[in-house]
Write a protein that holds these residues in place. Sequence first.
Motif, PDB file in Angstrom:
ATOM      1  N   ARG A 185      45.337 -29.551  31.988  1.00 54.45           N
ATOM      2  CA  ARG A 185      44.641 -29.307  30.717  1.00 54.45           C
ATOM      3  C   ARG A 185      43.224 -28.805  30.961  1.00 54.45           C
ATOM      4  O   ARG A 185      42.738 -27.908  30.259  1.00 54.45           O
ATOM      5  N   GLU A 186      42.543 -29.371  31.946  1.00 55.13           N
ATOM      6  CA  GLU A 186      41.197 -28.909  32.262  1.00 55.13           C
ATOM      7  C   GLU A 186      41.212 -27.448  32.703  1.00 55.13           C
ATOM      8  O   GLU A 186      40.370 -26.648  32.277  1.00 55.13           O
ATOM      9  N   ALA A 187      42.165 -27.104  33.564  1.00 57.55           N
ATOM     10  CA  ALA A 187      42.273 -25.711  34.005  1.00 57.55           C
ATOM     11  C   ALA A 187      42.589 -24.797  32.822  1.00 57.55           C
ATOM     12  O   ALA A 187      42.028 -23.698  32.699  1.00 57.55           O
ATOM     13  N   ALA A 188      43.472 -25.249  31.935  1.00 59.43           N
ATOM     14  CA  ALA A 188      43.828 -24.444  30.761  1.00 59.43           C
ATOM     15  C   ALA A 188      42.625 -24.255  29.841  1.00 59.43           C
ATOM     16  O   ALA A 188      42.440 -23.179  29.253  1.00 59.43           O
ATOM     17  N   LEU A 219      37.592 -33.243  36.691  1.00 65.40           N
ATOM     18  CA  LEU A 219      38.404 -33.825  37.762  1.00 65.40           C
ATOM     19  C   LEU A 219      38.757 -32.804  38.834  1.00 65.40           C
ATOM     20  O   LEU A 219      39.357 -33.156  39.847  1.00 65.40           O
ATOM     21  N   LEU A 220      38.436 -31.535  38.595  1.00 64.69           N
ATOM     22  CA  LEU A 220      38.778 -30.464  39.534  1.00 64.69           C
ATOM     23  C   LEU A 220      37.550 -30.017  40.317  1.00 64.69           C
ATOM     24  O   LEU A 220      36.504 -29.756  39.707  1.00 64.69           O
ATOM     25  N   PRO A 221      37.613 -29.875  41.629  1.00 64.62           N
ATOM     26  CA  PRO A 221      38.720 -30.282  42.508  1.00 64.62           C
ATOM     27  C   PRO A 221      38.663 -31.765  42.856  1.00 64.62           C
ATOM     28  O   PRO A 221      39.614 -32.330  43.342  1.00 64.62           O
ATOM     29  N   LEU A 222      37.481 -32.376  42.607  1.00 64.07           N
ATOM     30  CA  LEU A 222      37.272 -33.810  42.757  1.00 64.07           C
ATOM     31  C   LEU A 222      36.546 -34.294  41.505  1.00 64.07           C
ATOM     32  O   LEU A 222      35.970 -33.481  40.770  1.00 64.07           O
ATOM     33  N   PRO A 223      36.555 -35.589  41.235  1.00 65.02           N
ATOM     34  CA  PRO A 223      35.830 -36.079  40.054  1.00 65.02           C
ATOM     35  C   PRO A 223      34.337 -35.750  40.115  1.00 65.02           C
ATOM     36  O   PRO A 223      33.686 -35.964  41.130  1.00 65.02           O
ATOM     37  N   MET A 232      29.465 -33.937  42.590  1.00 65.87           N
ATOM     38  CA  MET A 232      30.619 -34.423  43.350  1.00 65.87           C
ATOM     39  C   MET A 232      30.239 -35.148  44.634  1.00 65.87           C
ATOM     40  O   MET A 232      31.121 -35.493  45.431  1.00 65.87           O
ATOM     41  N   ALA A 233      28.958 -35.399  44.853  1.00 62.90           N
ATOM     42  CA  ALA A 233      28.515 -35.992  46.123  1.00 62.90           C
ATOM     43  C   ALA A 233      29.208 -37.318  46.411  1.00 62.90           C
ATOM     44  O   ALA A 233      29.683 -37.561  47.534  1.00 62.90           O
ATOM     45  N   ASP A 234      29.289 -38.185  45.416  1.00 60.91           N
ATOM     46  CA  ASP A 234      29.918 -39.490  45.640  1.00 60.91           C
ATOM     47  C   ASP A 234      31.417 -39.346  45.886  1.00 60.91           C
ATOM     48  O   ASP A 234      31.990 -40.056  46.719  1.00 60.91           O
ATOM     49  N   ALA A 235      32.050 -38.426  45.158  1.00 59.58           N
ATOM     50  CA  ALA A 235      33.483 -38.205  45.366  1.00 59.58           C
ATOM     51  C   ALA A 235      33.749 -37.628  46.750  1.00 59.58           C
ATOM     52  O   ALA A 235      34.730 -38.004  47.413  1.00 59.58           O
ATOM     53  N   ILE A 236      32.888 -36.720  47.195  1.00 60.91           N
ATOM     54  CA  ILE A 236      33.038 -36.161  48.542  1.00 60.91           C
ATOM     55  C   ILE A 236      32.909 -37.266  49.589  1.00 60.91           C
ATOM     56  O   ILE A 236      33.639 -37.286  50.590  1.00 60.91           O
TER      57      ILE A 236
END
Length: 243
Positions: free
Chosen positions: A67-70, A126-130, A184-188
């Motif tokens: 859905r986010e990509a759409a 959420l893409l590619p990471l939160p 995305m630093a924390d997700a990375i």
Amino acid sequence: MSNATQTDRWTDSPRARWLAVAVYAVAMAWVESAVVLYLRTLTQRLDPATTTPLPPLERVTEAELVREAATLIMLGAVGWLAGRDRRTRAGYGLLAFGLWDIFYYVFLKPLTSWPRSLLDWDVLFLLPLPWWGPVAAPVSVALLMVLWGSLVTQLPPQRLQRSPPGLVWVLTALGVVLALYVFMADAIRVAPQGRQALQNLLPTRFNWLLFGCAWLLMATPVLHLLIQLTRRQPAQPTASQPE
């Protein structure tokens, strides 16, 4: 000139296109807010900054990623349809994205009583990471998008250079990369630990200094346009009168 001709000219004008894109983006923002209301009610997480902010609902998560990509495709498509060339298509696309992002939070407030302030944390994408960050951060970027998109789509072409200097785009790209890293630093950092670590991730500190640098770099195209507008326009030659 007939009224029909005047109407046709107005509906095809940059101002009418701006208005159509804005209405579309605001309507999409309501849809986005409603969907988030459903998801957060389903998961009992109206405030995303809670324990286990991303619940382990695999089918819902997969659908949300698509859905986010759409959503990005839809915003880009309306920009492509509204614009006449590469610059105005990018302008209308960023205008749509910026208004959509801003009004998403405007509508989410009465629907969920959240965010309580612009400093509340949110899962942005959420893409590619939160992506994580205080609400003020994405809203400030969205304001840049709206401003640049409005300038490049509403100003007469003769007021703009054919193409900004390459340095402007280099600085902008650097700003985008830095901003993405901050979000995305924390997700990375926890990604090597697996999906469970990403689902349980709950950041508490935001690197405002680095984000501020990124924001200033991303503001370069807007600053460049404003500098162009302050320059004196060359006088238009007047036709000589016959003797």
